[in-house]
Design an enzyme around this catalytic site. Structure first.
Site, PDB file in Angstrom:
ATOM      1  N   SER A 151      -3.546  -0.187 -15.514  1.00 23.16           N
ATOM      2  CA  SER A 151      -2.286  -0.114 -14.663  1.00 23.16           C
ATOM      3  C   SER A 151      -2.917  -0.602 -13.097  1.00 23.16           C
ATOM      4  O   SER A 151      -3.415  -1.591 -13.271  1.00 23.16           O
ATOM      5  CB  SER A 151      -1.614   0.889 -14.594  1.00 23.16           C
ATOM      6  OG  SER A 151      -0.569   0.970 -13.976  1.00 23.16           O
ATOM      7  N   ASP A 316       4.685  -1.748 -23.989  1.00 25.35           N
ATOM      8  CA  ASP A 316       4.683  -1.644 -22.422  1.00 25.35           C
ATOM      9  C   ASP A 316       5.700  -2.596 -21.839  1.00 25.35           C
ATOM     10  O   ASP A 316       5.294  -3.768 -21.815  1.00 25.35           O
ATOM     11  CB  ASP A 316       3.160  -1.938 -22.054  1.00 25.35           C
ATOM     12  CG  ASP A 316       3.223  -1.758 -20.501  1.00 25.35           C
ATOM     13  OD1 ASP A 316       3.818  -1.504 -19.851  1.00 25.35           O
ATOM     14  OD2 ASP A 316       2.032  -1.748 -20.158  1.00 25.35           O
ATOM     15  N   HIS A 349       4.149   2.181 -21.333  1.00 22.39           N
ATOM     16  CA  HIS A 349       2.777   1.963 -20.421  1.00 22.39           C
ATOM     17  C   HIS A 349       1.859   3.043 -20.387  1.00 22.39           C
ATOM     18  O   HIS A 349       0.521   2.707 -20.175  1.00 22.39           O
ATOM     19  CB  HIS A 349       3.441   1.655 -19.100  1.00 22.39           C
ATOM     20  CG  HIS A 349       2.605   1.170 -18.070  1.00 22.39           C
ATOM     21  ND1 HIS A 349       1.691   0.139 -17.904  1.00 22.39           N
ATOM     22  CD2 HIS A 349       1.910   2.091 -16.990  1.00 22.39           C
ATOM     23  CE1 HIS A 349       0.843   0.154 -16.900  1.00 22.39           C
ATOM     24  NE2 HIS A 349       1.102   1.458 -16.174  1.00 22.39           N
TER      25      HIS A 349
END
Length: 373
Positions: A151, A316, A349
């Site tokens: 991320s 995601d 995610h």
């Protein structure tokens, strides 16, 4: 190494700086909170920097002192784990702008003796990386065996390879992107407006009476948390099931389990995070555009000899696989060695933080294919 006070758990260092920020400000001094695991090789060639995500911290594989919970990547980092602390010295630093030990709006401004609050300079992902480079200088580490991140941590890994290519042998970029999309910025703006609309925010000046804008921060966390999940995951976990009741109340309590879950996520978050830091770090994410930093062409960011591993997840939608493919195409155009895999997961995610044998094999295998110099 065990006698060297620079290494170990729950370390904080104050570096004199100055650190020149992208916004033109010189920041000095610079506090950095960090932890290390494992032992630095005599030649210094086995160091791995792990970069954390938006609301993460430097408690990578140790119990969090405030919550008591295990570190956020305990399953990935440790002896005989994919990031093997018997082989590598692993470093994780709290990012610049955070509220967990590194310089940020909640820390003391030496010029005033009071918390910086909104007088703290606006920062970027590249500023975070420059601060980490200062920490590595302090630790005597000239070159990283690898930098790893998911991320926002993946954005830091990309920025490391672009900003200090001579210092990074390998980069692992998980569930990330080379820039924030309009949709990403939009979700962050909703969160920031929720914080600033809370009457207790008071222009960011709330530290003196310990009455932070908890309601606004909780809503910001709730909105963001939705983006970390997937529709399939939410349906499987909650569906339309009611929360501890047999019928709808025809009111505005948390009738549905998913409502109760989000409220819990929001309330637990405000106990460990600072609202102003949330503003600053989300703004740093929104400003991130690696191509813009390199003449508008992403391939220009990858001119070193760093080798790359990119991983995405099929559910995601915050940083979808298309974002990773864009990076891979740029790496190919630059002639950089790169491997890429899309993994299947129902968890959206957040999959990079959860149990994933496939991700373990990918990271462990990629690192084993490199040889610490």
């Amino acid at each position: 190494m065990s006698e060297d006070a620079r290494f170990g758990l729950s370390r904080t260092v104050t570096l004199p700086g100055p650190l020149r920020l992208d916004g033109g400000v010189l920041l000095s001094p610079v506090d950095i909170a960090y932890e290390t695991y494992g032992t630095l090789a005599p030649d210094g060639g086995n160091a791995i920097l792990v970069c954390h995500a938006l609301t993460g911290d430097h408690h990578l594989a140790s119990n969090h002192p405030r919550t008591g919970k295990p570190g956020w990547w305990t399953r990935m980092v440790g002896p005989s784990k994919p990031i093997d602390t018997d082989k590598y010295l692993v470093i994780c630093a709290n990012v610049l702008g955070s509220c967990l030990g590194s310089s940020g709006p909640a820390t003391i401004n030496p010029a005033t003796g009071k918390p910086w609050a909104m007088a703290f300079p606006v920062i970027t992902i590249r500023d975070m990386v420059r601060a980490q480079a200062m920490l590595l200088d302090h630790l005597g580490i000239a070159r990283l065996f690898a930098v790893v991140g998911g991320s926002m941590g993946g954005m830091q890994a990309l920025s490391w390879a672009a900003t200090f290519p001579e210092r990074v042998a390998a980069a692992v970029v998980i569930a990330s992107a080379a820039r924030h999309s309009a949709q990403n910025i939009a979700f962050h703006e909703v969160g920031r407006q929720a914080i600033m609309a809370d009457h207790r925010w008071r222009g960011g000046d709330y530290y003196h009476d310990s009455d932070p804008p908890a309601s606004g921060l909780a809503v910001a966390r709730m909105a963001a948390h939705i983006t970390y999940l997937s529709e399939a995951g939410l349906t499987a976990k909650f569906g339309r099931r009611l929360q501890a009741r047999d019928a709808k109340t025809f009111g505005f309590d948390a009738d549905f389990q998913v409502e109760s879950y989000l409220r819990h996520q929001g309330l637990s978050f405000v106990d460990r995070f600072d609202a102003n830091s949330y503003l600053y770090i989300t703004r740093a994410l929104d400003y991130f555009d690696l191509a813009e930093e390199h003449g508008g062409t992403l391939a220009n960011a990858f001119r070193g000899d760093t080798r790359f591993c990119l991983v995405s997840f099929d559910t995601d939608w915050l940083y979808p696989t298309s974002e990773s493919r864009t990076i891979v195409h740029a790496l190919n155009a630059a002639g950089a060695p790169a491997s890429f895999v899309e993994l299947s997961s129902p968890f959206g995610h957040d999959a990079f933080l959860l149990e994933s044998p496939e991700l373990d094999r990918v990271i462990g295998g990629f690192l084993q294919n490199g040889t610490p110099r």
